[in-house]
Scaffold this motif. Structure first.
Motif, PDB file in Angstrom:
ATOM      1  N   LYS A   1      -4.194  60.094   0.808  1.00  0.00           N
ATOM      2  CA  LYS A   1      -3.972  59.764   2.219  1.00  0.00           C
ATOM      3  C   LYS A   1      -3.630  58.293   2.442  1.00  0.00           C
ATOM      4  CE  LYS A   1      -8.799  58.913   3.534  1.00  0.00           C
ATOM      5  NZ  LYS A   1      -8.657  57.519   3.883  1.00  0.00           N
TER       6      LYS A   1
ATOM      7  N   TRP B   1      -9.404  63.830   7.416  1.00  0.00           N
ATOM      8  CA  TRP B   1      -9.529  62.856   6.334  1.00  0.00           C
ATOM      9  C   TRP B   1     -10.977  62.726   5.864  1.00  0.00           C
ATOM     10  CZ3 TRP B   1      -6.091  58.951   9.335  1.00  0.00           C
ATOM     11  CH2 TRP B   1      -4.747  59.294   9.176  1.00  0.00           C
ATOM     12  N   ASN B   2     -11.926  62.913   6.784  1.00  0.00           N
ATOM     13  CA  ASN B   2     -13.337  62.826   6.409  1.00  0.00           C
ATOM     14  C   ASN B   2     -13.822  64.079   5.689  1.00  0.00           C
ATOM     15  OD1 ASN B   2     -13.739  60.247   7.457  1.00  0.00           O
ATOM     16  ND2 ASN B   2     -14.021  61.052   9.513  1.00  0.00           N
ATOM     17  N   ASN B   3     -13.260  65.242   6.031  1.00  0.00           N
ATOM     18  CA  ASN B   3     -13.656  66.499   5.395  1.00  0.00           C
ATOM     19  C   ASN B   3     -12.525  67.507   5.554  1.00  0.00           C
ATOM     20  OD1 ASN B   3     -14.752  68.883   4.506  1.00  0.00           O
ATOM     21  ND2 ASN B   3     -16.721  68.572   5.491  1.00  0.00           N
TER      22      ASN B   3
ATOM     23  N   ASN C   1      -7.793  62.477  11.779  1.00  0.00           N
ATOM     24  CA  ASN C   1      -8.893  61.568  11.429  1.00  0.00           C
ATOM     25  C   ASN C   1     -10.113  62.344  10.962  1.00  0.00           C
ATOM     26  OD1 ASN C   1      -7.673  59.059  11.815  1.00  0.00           O
ATOM     27  ND2 ASN C   1      -8.055  59.107  14.014  1.00  0.00           N
ATOM     28  N   ARG C   2     -10.406  63.463  11.611  1.00  0.00           N
ATOM     29  CA  ARG C   2     -11.533  64.303  11.185  1.00  0.00           C
ATOM     30  C   ARG C   2     -11.238  64.966   9.847  1.00  0.00           C
ATOM     31  NH1 ARG C   2     -11.315  66.974  16.468  1.00  0.00           N
ATOM     32  NH2 ARG C   2     -11.838  65.330  17.910  1.00  0.00           N
TER      33      ARG C   2
ATOM     34  N   LEU D   1     -16.870  67.993  10.527  1.00  0.00           N
ATOM     35  CA  LEU D   1     -15.882  66.924  10.451  1.00  0.00           C
ATOM     36  C   LEU D   1     -16.266  65.796  11.377  1.00  0.00           C
ATOM     37  CD1 LEU D   1     -12.677  69.119  10.544  1.00  0.00           C
ATOM     38  CD2 LEU D   1     -13.780  68.115   8.569  1.00  0.00           C
ATOM     39  N   GLY D   2     -16.585  64.674  10.781  1.00  0.00           N
ATOM     40  CA  GLY D   2     -16.863  63.499  11.598  1.00  0.00           C
ATOM     41  C   GLY D   2     -18.010  63.736  12.548  1.00  0.00           C
ATOM     42  N   ASP D   3     -17.744  63.495  13.846  1.00  0.00           N
ATOM     43  CA  ASP D   3     -18.804  63.552  14.836  1.00  0.00           C
ATOM     44  C   ASP D   3     -18.988  64.940  15.439  1.00  0.00           C
ATOM     45  OD1 ASP D   3     -16.441  63.659  16.183  1.00  0.00           O
ATOM     46  OD2 ASP D   3     -16.793  61.883  17.410  1.00  0.00           O
TER      47      ASP D   3
END
Length: 173
Positions: A84, A138-140, A135-136, A12-14
């Protein structure tokens, strides 16, 4: 067995946040205060989620909820207009054993049974760790999102709002 668990790791994200995929989560009912909002509005001073938390705290709504199943606070995101980016209903309340008595000004909603990806926030201030985890997500999200109901459970790990750890459940197909 009520829950069939499958452990999965989602990037997820970073960073990597472990997601636990729950193949069959039993339905339950929440009684609480509701508002209609969207993620764009929540990034502005017109955001409703923070105001709802303040209102529930100041007006002691949780004390007015009958038939609570436990001491946890449940935050629900439901009635999605689309995804979302669309409007949704936010409900802040508690899981109940019966919704036969719903006080005036409070709603009852049913969280549907189904598949959920469970994410656990890092420990820290709730106002930071919960949005960071969303936020993470939403990316995965750990699978294709269902957009029926997502929820957060604030249990004994979230008693201190500055050192909270919260579980997020994201409905997936």
């Amino acid at each position: 067995m009520l829950l069939a668990l499958l452990i999965a790791t989602a990037a997820l994200g970073d960073g990597a946040v472990p997601a636990k995929i729950i193949d069959h989560f039993e339905s339950f009912t929440v009684i609480g205060v509701s508002v209609r909002t969207n993620n764009t509005k929540e990034q502005t001073p017109d955001g409703q989620i923070g105001k709802t938390w303040q209102r529930v705290s100041q007006e002691r709504f949780l004390d007015k909820i009958p038939n609570k199943a436990d001491k946890n606070i449940v935050a629900v995101y439901t009635d999605y207009a689309s995804d979302k980016d669309g409007d949704y209903t936010f409900v802040l309340g508690a899981k109940v054993t019966s919704d036969k008595e719903v006080p005036t000004g409070i709603v009852s909603i049913k969280i549907p049974a189904g598949r959920y990806a469970k994410f656990t926030t890092e420990k820290g201030p709730a106002y930071k760790v919960v949005p960071d985890t969303w936020n993470r997500v939403w990316n995965n999200p750990g699978g294709e999102r269902a957009y029926q109901a997502d929820f957060e459970i604030y249990d004994q790990r979230a008693v201190d709002p500055e050192k909270s750890q919260v579980d997020l459940y994201v409905g997936i197909k």
